[in-house]
Design an enzyme around this catalytic site. Structure first.
Site, short mmCIF file in Angstrom:
data_model
loop_
_atom_site.label_atom_id
_atom_site.label_comp_id
_atom_site.label_asym_id
_atom_site.label_seq_id
_atom_site.Cartn_x
_atom_site.Cartn_y
_atom_site.Cartn_z
N THR A 14 0.78 -1.26 -0.10
CA THR A 14 0.13 0.14 -0.02
C THR A 14 0.85 1.28 -0.04
O THR A 14 0.65 2.06 -0.89
CB THR A 14 -0.87 -0.05 1.11
OG1 THR A 14 -1.53 -1.09 1.40
CG2 THR A 14 -1.77 1.10 1.35
N VAL A 15 1.56 1.28 1.06
CA VAL A 15 2.64 2.54 1.10
C VAL A 15 3.63 2.63 -0.14
O VAL A 15 3.94 3.80 -0.57
CB VAL A 15 3.17 2.61 2.30
CG1 VAL A 15 3.87 3.99 2.91
CG2 VAL A 15 2.24 2.55 3.62
N ALA A 34 13.25 20.11 -2.92
CA ALA A 34 14.23 19.32 -2.30
C ALA A 34 15.86 20.28 -2.86
O ALA A 34 16.71 19.69 -2.43
CB ALA A 34 14.28 17.97 -2.73
N GLY A 136 0.08 8.55 10.15
CA GLY A 136 0.12 8.77 8.59
C GLY A 136 0.50 10.06 8.07
O GLY A 136 1.90 10.41 8.39
N ILE A 138 -0.10 13.06 9.01
CA ILE A 138 -0.14 14.28 9.74
C ILE A 138 1.42 14.65 10.26
O ILE A 138 2.25 13.60 10.79
CB ILE A 138 -1.01 14.16 10.92
CG1 ILE A 138 -2.37 13.63 10.83
CG2 ILE A 138 -0.87 15.46 11.97
CD1 ILE A 138 -3.04 13.37 11.89
N GLY A 189 -6.82 -0.35 2.56
CA GLY A 189 -5.36 -0.21 2.82
C GLY A 189 -4.96 0.30 4.18
O GLY A 189 -3.95 0.95 4.32
N LYS A 207 2.47 3.77 18.48
CA LYS A 207 2.78 5.28 18.10
C LYS A 207 2.81 6.13 19.54
O LYS A 207 3.65 7.26 19.44
CB LYS A 207 1.52 5.51 17.25
CG LYS A 207 1.58 4.74 15.90
CD LYS A 207 0.05 4.98 15.14
CE LYS A 207 0.12 4.36 13.73
NZ LYS A 207 -1.29 4.14 13.25
P1 NAP Z 1 1.66 -4.05 2.88
O1 NAP Z 1 0.66 -3.32 1.70
O2 NAP Z 1 1.30 -5.24 3.55
O3 NAP Z 1 3.20 -3.98 2.23
C1 NAP Z 1 4.16 -4.65 2.70
C2 NAP Z 1 5.37 -4.86 1.67
O4 NAP Z 1 6.43 -5.56 2.30
C3 NAP Z 1 4.96 -5.69 0.47
O5 NAP Z 1 5.44 -5.31 -0.74
C4 NAP Z 1 5.70 -7.05 0.96
O6 NAP Z 1 6.27 -7.77 -0.17
C5 NAP Z 1 6.74 -6.77 1.49
N1 NAP Z 1 7.17 -7.68 2.32
C6 NAP Z 1 6.63 -8.06 3.49
N2 NAP Z 1 7.19 -9.23 4.12
C7 NAP Z 1 8.18 -9.38 3.17
C8 NAP Z 1 9.57 -10.25 3.60
N3 NAP Z 1 9.55 -11.04 4.53
N4 NAP Z 1 10.44 -9.90 2.50
C9 NAP Z 1 10.52 -9.15 1.69
N5 NAP Z 1 9.57 -8.26 1.63
C10 NAP Z 1 8.44 -8.42 2.49
O7 NAP Z 1 1.87 -2.98 4.16
P2 NAP Z 1 1.91 -1.46 3.99
O8 NAP Z 1 0.45 -0.96 4.56
O9 NAP Z 1 2.23 -0.86 2.61
O10 NAP Z 1 2.73 -0.81 5.14
C11 NAP Z 1 4.12 -0.93 5.31
C12 NAP Z 1 4.69 -0.28 6.47
O11 NAP Z 1 4.26 0.97 6.48
C13 NAP Z 1 4.21 -1.06 7.72
O12 NAP Z 1 5.45 -0.62 8.65
C14 NAP Z 1 3.05 -0.34 8.33
O13 NAP Z 1 2.82 -0.33 9.83
C15 NAP Z 1 3.44 0.93 7.67
N6 NAP Z 1 2.10 2.04 7.58
C16 NAP Z 1 1.41 1.71 6.80
C17 NAP Z 1 0.40 2.52 6.72
C18 NAP Z 1 -0.93 2.27 6.06
O14 NAP Z 1 -1.84 3.12 6.14
N7 NAP Z 1 -0.91 1.18 5.17
C19 NAP Z 1 0.20 3.92 7.27
C20 NAP Z 1 1.44 4.34 8.09
C21 NAP Z 1 2.49 3.32 8.37
P3 NAP Z 1 5.00 -8.31 -1.43
O15 NAP Z 1 4.26 -7.19 -2.02
O16 NAP Z 1 5.79 -8.87 -2.50
O17 NAP Z 1 4.04 -9.26 -0.75
N1 HSE Z 2 -2.92 0.40 10.52
C1 HSE Z 2 -2.70 1.94 10.81
C2 HSE Z 2 -3.75 2.44 11.21
C3 HSE Z 2 -1.75 2.46 9.43
O1 HSE Z 2 -4.97 1.92 10.79
O2 HSE Z 2 -3.88 3.55 11.67
C4 HSE Z 2 -1.38 3.76 9.95
O3 HSE Z 2 -0.31 3.83 10.84
#
Ligand code: NAP
Ligand code: HSE
Length: 436
Positions: A14-15, A34, A136, A138, A189, A207
Site C-alpha cells: 500500500t505505502v 528539495a 500517517g 500528519i 489499505g 505510536k
Molecule cells: P503492505 O501493503 O502489507 O506491504 C508490505 C510490503 O512489504 C509488500 O510489498 C511485501 O512484499 C513486502 N514484504 C512483506 N514481508 C516481506 C519479507 N519477508 N521480505 C520481503 N518483502 C516483504 O504494508 P503497508 O500497508 O504498505 O505498510 C508498510 C509499512 O508502513 C508498515 O510498517 C506499516 O505499519 C506502515 N504504515 C502503513 C500505513 C498504511 O496506511 N497502510 C500507514 C502508516 C504506516 P510483496 O508485495 O511482494 O508481498
Molecule cells: N494500521 C494503521 C492505522 C496504519 O490503521 O492507523 C497507519 O499507521
C-alpha cells in the site's frame, strides 16, 4: 540542478506503491523544494512476479533488501515492509552500518528498536526519519520536534489508529457490524498486515510510545504502555455512550507525573463538545499541551497510501536538502539518544477521572445491589446507572454506569471485589471519560 538523491524502496505494498505514485506525479515540485530530483533507483519486495498497481519497469529489482544500503546507486533506503524484527530490522541496521540514511513508516520497529537505531544513526552521522510511523500524513513528529521545540509538553494524547477510528465511527453512524467494517478498512489499505495489531490497540501503543519519547525527551518505553483495544466493545456500548452525550474513540494518552511517565491506550468516552469527538473515518488527531503554546491540535488522514506516502517523501525532501552541504542531519529524537531520560512507568491508581463501567449480568434479583455494594465499599460514587431490557437467549443483561470523579484505584478496587461473582457473565469493561 544538483545530482539526484537516489532512493531504494523496500516494500511495494500500500505505502510503497503510494510513494512511487507520489514521486512520479510531483517530480518537478519535489525537485524544486528539495533542491534536486528525488529518484527511485532500486526496489525490493517479497514476490517479484506479483502484479502491482504501479509500473515497475523503470526500476532495478534487488531480491535482498538487506544489501540495499551497500549499493553504489543508493543514497537512502526507504523501509516500507513492516514488522518489528525480521527483514525490516535487518535492512535498517545494515543500511546505517553502510553509512546510508534510512526512512521508515514502521512504528513497530521504531517502538521496539528505535533507541538502538537512533544510536546507530547518530554514530554514523546519517539521518533516521520516521514521520510516517505516527499518524500517517500528519506532520506530528516534525510539529513536536521542531514547531513545539521551545515548550515543555506535559501531556500528549489523541486518536492514533485509523482502522479503529474507521470502525468506531462507521459503527456509530450506520449500526453496521464490527467484522464487516474491519474488512472494509482492510480493503481500503488502512489496516496492518495482521489487523489484530490495530484492533487490540498495539499499533496505537507503538505510536504513543514514539510520541511520548519525542514530546518528553524520554526513552521509548513500549512495554510501559497499558493497552486495551476495541474488540470487547459492543454496539450497545456505542448506543449507550451516545445516549449519555459521548462518542467512543480509541485514545492514546501519555503524560508526565513528576519523574514518571504514564502511557495508556484505551477506548474512551469523548464528550460531543470535544474536538476529538468529530474525528471520523481513518482520520487521526493528536493534542499536545505545551506550557507556552497552549493546546496544539494536529489532525489529518492517519492511514492509507497517499497520506502515508506524503509523510515518507517529506522525510526524503528533508534528507535531500540536508545532504546538499551546510544542512543539518539532526538527531532522530528531540535530543541525542544518550540524553533521553529513562522514566519509570507511573501508576494509574491516583489519577482522578470519571469512568464508564459496563457489566453483563445474570437477570435476577439482587445483582444490582451486589454491584452497587462493591462500589460503595470501594468508595466509588455512582453518577448514573442504567439497566436495559430483560435477558434474551444469551441469559445476560447489560448494566452500564458512569461514576463521579474519583481515583482510578477506587474503581479497580470495586472490580476486584466483584471478581469471581456468579452474577457477572463476563469481566466488566471500563472506559475513562475524556475531560473537556
Ligand atoms: P503492505 O501493503 O502489507 O506491504 C508490505 C510490503 O512489504 C509488500 O510489498 C511485501 O512484499 C513486502 N514484504 C512483506 N514481508 C516481506 C519479507 N519477508 N521480505 C520481503 N518483502 C516483504 O504494508 P503497508 O500497508 O504498505 O505498510 C508498510 C509499512 O508502513 C508498515 O510498517 C506499516 O505499519 C506502515 N504504515 C502503513 C500505513 C498504511 O496506511 N497502510 C500507514 C502508516 C504506516 P510483496 O508485495 O511482494 O508481498
Ligand atoms: N494500521 C494503521 C492505522 C496504519 O490503521 O492507523 C497507519 O499507521
Amino acid at each position: 540542478m544538483a545530482e539526484p538523491l537516489r532512493v531504494a524502496l523496500a516494500g511495494l505494498g500500500t505505502v510503497g506503491a503510494g510513494v512511487i505514485r507520489l514521486v512520479e506525479a510531483n517530480a518537478d515540485l519535489i525537485a524544486r523544494r528539495a533542491g534536486r530530483p528525488i529518484k527511485i533507483t532500486v526496489i525490493s519486495a517479497r514476490d517479484r512476479s506479483k502484479k502491482r498497481p504501479v509500473d515497475l519497469t523503470p526500476y532495478t529489482w534487488e531480491d535482498d533488501m538487506v544489501i540495499l544500503g551497500e549499493r553504489a546507486d543508493v543514497d537512502v533506503v526507504v523501509e516500507l515492509v513492516g514488522g518489528a524484527d525480521g527483514p525490516a530490522l535487518s535492512c535498517a541496521r545494515a543500511t546505517m552500518e553502510a553509512g546510508k540514511a534510512l526512512v521508515t513508516a514502521n512504528k513497530a520497529m521504531i517502538a521496539h528498536h528505535g533507541l538502538e537505531l537512533a544510536a546507530k544513526a547518530e554514530a554514523a552521522k546519517v539521518a533516521l526519519k520516521f514521520e510516517a510511523a505516527v499518524a500517517g500524513g500528519i506532520p506530528v513528529i516534525k510539529g513536536l520536534r521542531e514547531g513545539a521545540a521551545a515548550n515543555e509538553i506535559e501531556r500528549v494524547y489523541g486518536i492514533l489508529n485509523g482502522t479503529c477510528n474507521y470502525i468506531l465511527s462507521t459503527m456509530e453512524d450506520t449500526g453496521r457490524d464490527f467484522a464487516d467494517v474491519l474488512a472494509e478498512a482492510q480493503a481500503k489499505g488502512y489496516a496492518e498486515a495482521d489487523p489484530a495489531f490495530d484492533i487490540e490497540g498495539i499499533d496505537a501503543a507503538h505510536k504513543l510510545s514514539i510520541l511520548a519519547a519525542i514530546s518528553f525527551g524520554s526513552k521509548i518505553d513500549f512495554p510501559g504502555v497499558e493497552t486495551t483495544g476495541i474488540t470487547r466493545l459492543r454496539a450497545a456500548d456505542i448506543a449507550q455512550a451516545h445516549a449519555l452525550g459521548y462518542v467512543i474513540r480509541l485514545i492514546g494518552m501519555a503524560e508526565t507525573q513528576g519523574d514518571k511517565l504514564f502511557q495508556r491506550v484505551q477506548p474512551h468516552l469523548v464528550p460531543f463538545g470535544h474536538p476529538l469527538a468529530h474525528v471520523d473515518g481513518a482520520t487521526n488527531a493528536v493534542v499536545a499541551e505545551g506550557n507556552f503554546s497552549g493546546r496544539l491540535l494536529f489532525q489529518g488522514a492517519g492511514a492509507g497510501d497517499g497520506p502515508t506516502a506524503s509523510a515518507v517523501v517529506a522525510d526524503l525532501i528533508d534528507i535531500a536538502r540536508s545532504t546538499m552541504g551546510g544542512g543539518e542531519i539532526g538527531v532522530p529524537f528531540s535530543v541525542p539518544v544518550a540524553e533521553l531520560e529513562a522514566m519509570a512507568p507511573a501508576d494509574s491508581g491516583p489519577r482522578l477521572g470519571r469512568a464508564y463501567i459496563r457489566f453483563m449480568v445474570a437477570d435476577r434479583p439482587g445483582v444490582l445491589a451486589e454491584i452497587t455494594a462493591a462500589m460503595r465499599d470501594a468508595g466509588v460514587s455512582i453518577e448514573s446507572l442504567i439497566q436495559k431490557g430483560r435477558a434474551g437467549d444469551a441469559g445476560a443483561v447489560m448494566v452500564a454506569m458512569v461514576t463521579h470523579e474519583g481515583p482510578e484505584s477506587a474503581v479497580a478496587e470495586a472490580l476486584r471485589l466483584l471478581e469471581g461473582s456468579a452474577s457477572l457473565t463476563e469481566p466488566p469493561l471500563v472506559m475513562q471519560l475524556l475531560g473537556e
